[in-house]
Design a protein around this motif. Structure first.
Motif, mmCIF file in Angstrom:
data_model
loop_
_atom_site.group_PDB
_atom_site.id
_atom_site.type_symbol
_atom_site.label_atom_id
_atom_site.label_comp_id
_atom_site.label_asym_id
_atom_site.label_seq_id
_atom_site.Cartn_x
_atom_site.Cartn_y
_atom_site.Cartn_z
ATOM 1 N N CYS B 272 0.844 -1.194 0.000
ATOM 2 C CA CYS B 272 0.000 0.000 0.000
ATOM 3 C C CYS B 272 0.880 1.245 0.000
ATOM 4 O O CYS B 272 1.915 1.291 0.671
ATOM 5 C CB CYS B 272 -0.904 -0.007 1.223
ATOM 6 N N LYS B 273 0.436 2.279 -0.723
ATOM 7 C CA LYS B 273 1.228 3.519 -0.822
ATOM 8 C C LYS B 273 1.194 4.325 0.478
ATOM 9 O O LYS B 273 2.007 5.214 0.681
ATOM 10 C CB LYS B 273 0.686 4.385 -1.970
ATOM 11 N N GLU B 311 -3.376 7.940 -5.215
ATOM 12 C CA GLU B 311 -2.414 6.856 -5.022
ATOM 13 C C GLU B 311 -2.521 5.843 -6.162
ATOM 14 O O GLU B 311 -3.610 5.567 -6.659
ATOM 15 C CB GLU B 311 -2.675 6.141 -3.682
ATOM 16 N N VAL B 313 -0.594 1.989 -7.635
ATOM 17 C CA VAL B 313 0.381 0.910 -7.440
ATOM 18 C C VAL B 313 0.602 0.188 -8.778
ATOM 19 O O VAL B 313 -0.177 0.350 -9.727
ATOM 20 C CB VAL B 313 -0.090 -0.107 -6.364
ATOM 21 N N GLU B 334 2.800 2.271 -12.638
ATOM 22 C CA GLU B 334 1.769 2.382 -11.596
ATOM 23 C C GLU B 334 0.488 2.958 -12.194
ATOM 24 O O GLU B 334 0.528 3.960 -12.903
ATOM 25 C CB GLU B 334 2.268 3.294 -10.465
#
Lengths: 164, 344
Positions: B272-273, B311, B313, B334
């Protein structure tokens, strides 16, 4: 967590697993025996029956005790409130008449150390008094860390009274 | 998860968590003070405060340090992790009360500045029993202070997760300093071994938990995946992944979460960011992969947080062949959209 962080956690906890028990064990082994700080006071003292003189203030209550024959003397110091210094010592003052005989001329080195008081509570110290000599009892409560007189006590001779 | 910063993003869970913390701390302090007054009625108010806050802060520090590995060993502990920072700030506040009153009690009546006195009144650095233990507690308090003031997400974003995490890993140094502060301080005047036993048991528990969790993770990281087919590796059978849940695989040093959602498989980076939580241990809520640590969310098909959040990923390709799941560990940028693999 990312892999480098997991690796760093493992490294840190491996180091702690070695250092922490070592730290605890070594600290445990070096604990001084006996404990270094001890109050300069006789362990258990039986109070003498006669109160020769007394002084009562907000901070403390002092009794000069003796036996019926006046051959043995005690200073009973009841500390009612906590001191404003970590600890203090009581001196039987020997004041220099050439300097006016006042407490301002007090010199610890030329006075007689009676004992040390710390927390609130009762303290009893043997008092070296020569009964054949009429002397005025003068005490100084002294902060030996800051080297200053906290209080001075002048006990007038009075008729002895029965103690409890 | 919030698009803007507020002091505390209150919700029901956080309120319950904080009430439990407040209740436990109040109960502990009342019990400690009452018992002390029963057994030592001459104790002063300052001494009571110094001792009660110190013991409570150490207890909370052990709980805080145990939460991380407990969650990695058993998901049932995850609710404890959710608001751990409030527990940390509470622990710091107690340690601050302990430190402030200790400085006041032992140094404020000196002619020297109280903080200067802390470092100059005892300089026996060469002696273990007479070591200036108060300095150890002071440095630990500085670390807790830095952690407490940077605990908000505002600092996490502005310092960058790497710097923030590095700073917060100093808690382990602070823990070591605290243990030595106690061992070289109050324990040197204590003949009863029970305090040393408690401290030792606390340390042993934490060390065991952290090492157990680390070796469990290491096992996952070292799993070998074969055979390879055009960059894809076989990871598991389809029925091993529950619906709206994921399975985590560490392929080529990266952990990837393969999620099953609406008859499709999606693969995203497991980290997780926000604070590096394991996304693969969460579940899909309202169509979003939800981090089990603090509820940060990502869309399964592109690894992006739903607007207005930003955010992102890494995403990965996944395919299904004869009921077997194949994963390509080469990441896409991402937030790159991937079609996912249809389960037939």
């Amino acid at each position: 967590m990312i892999k480098p962080l997991r690796k760093r956690h493992l490294q840190i906890w491996t180091a702690i697993a070695i250092l922490l028990p070592l730290g605890i064990i070594f600290s445990w082994l070096v604990i001084p025996n006996p404990v270094p700080v001890k109050i300069l006071q006789a362990p258990t003292v039986e109070l003498l029956p006669v109160i020769h003189s007394k002084k009562d203030t907000i901070q403390y209550c002092i009794n000069i005790r003796t036996n019926k024959e006046n051959t043995s003397w005690q200073l009973e110091w009841k500390n009612k409130l906590a001191l404003m210094v970590p600890s203090a010592v009581i001196y039987k003052a020997s004041l220099n008449p050439s300097e006016g005989g006042t407490f301002g001329s007090f010199k610890p080195n030329s006075s007689q150390l009676i004992g040390r008081i710390e927390a609130t509570g009762d303290y009893v110290f043997p008092l070296p008094i020569d009964s054949t000599v009429q002397e005025q009892l003068q005490f100084v409560l002294y902060d030996f860390i800051h080297e200053r007189v906290i209080d001075s006590i002048n006990l007038n001779n009075s008729s002895p009274e029965r103690g409890d | 998860m919030s698009a803007s910063y507020s002091a505390v993003g209150w919700n029901r869970q956080k309120k319950i968590y904080d009430w439990l913390i407040a209740g436990f701390c109040s109960g502990y302090l009342v019990l400690f003070i009452s018992l002390t007054l029963v057994f030592n009625e001459q104790v002063t108010f300052e001494t009571l405060l110094i001792r009660s806050t110190a013991t409570l802060a150490i207890l909370l520090l052990h709980v805080i340090l145990a939460i991380g590995p407990l969650c990695r060993l058993n998901k049932k502990f995850l609710p404890l992790l959710y608001n751990r920072r409030h527990l940390g700030v509470t622990m710091f506040s107690l340690a601050l009360i302990h430190g402030a009153f200790s400085i006041f009690q032992f140094h404020a009546l000196s002619n020297t500045n109280a903080v200067a006195s802390l470092f100059t009144s005892n300089t026996n650095f060469g002696s273990l029993p007479a070591f200036p233990f108060q300095a150890l507690g002071f440095f630990a308090l500085i670390i807790f202070f830095l952690m407490a003031i940077t605990s908000h997400d505002f600092w996490l974003h502005n310092l960058s997760p790497k710097v923030w995490k590095t700073l917060h890993m100093f808690v382990y140094l602070a823990y070591f300093l605290v243990v030595m502060h106690v061992m070289l301080g109050v324990i040197q005047y204590e003949k009863n071994p029970v305090f040393v036993i408690i401290l030792f048991a606390g340390g042993a528990t934490l060390i065991t938990l952290h090492l157990m969790a680390a070796f469990k993770e290491k096992k996952v990281d070292n799993t070998a995946f074969t055979p390879q087919q055009e960059g894809f590796v076989f990871v598991c059978n389809i029925d091993e992944i529950e619906d709206s849940r994921a399975k985590i695989f560490c392929v080529d040093k990266e952990r990837i979460a393969v999620y099953r959602h609406e008859n499709k498989l999606y693969a995203i980076h497991n980290v997780c960011k926000h604070q590096g939580g394991p996304l693969g241990e969460g579940k899909i809520l309202d169509g979003c992969i939800t981090c089990p640590w603090h509820g940060y969310q990502y869309l399964p098909h592109n690894g992006q947080s739903p607007p207005p959040f930003k955010e992102k990923v890494y995403t990965y390709d996944v395919k299904v062949m004869e009921n077997k799941v194949w994963l390509n560990p080469k990441p896409f940028e991402e937030g790159t959209e991937r079609p996912g693999a249809i389960i037939k």
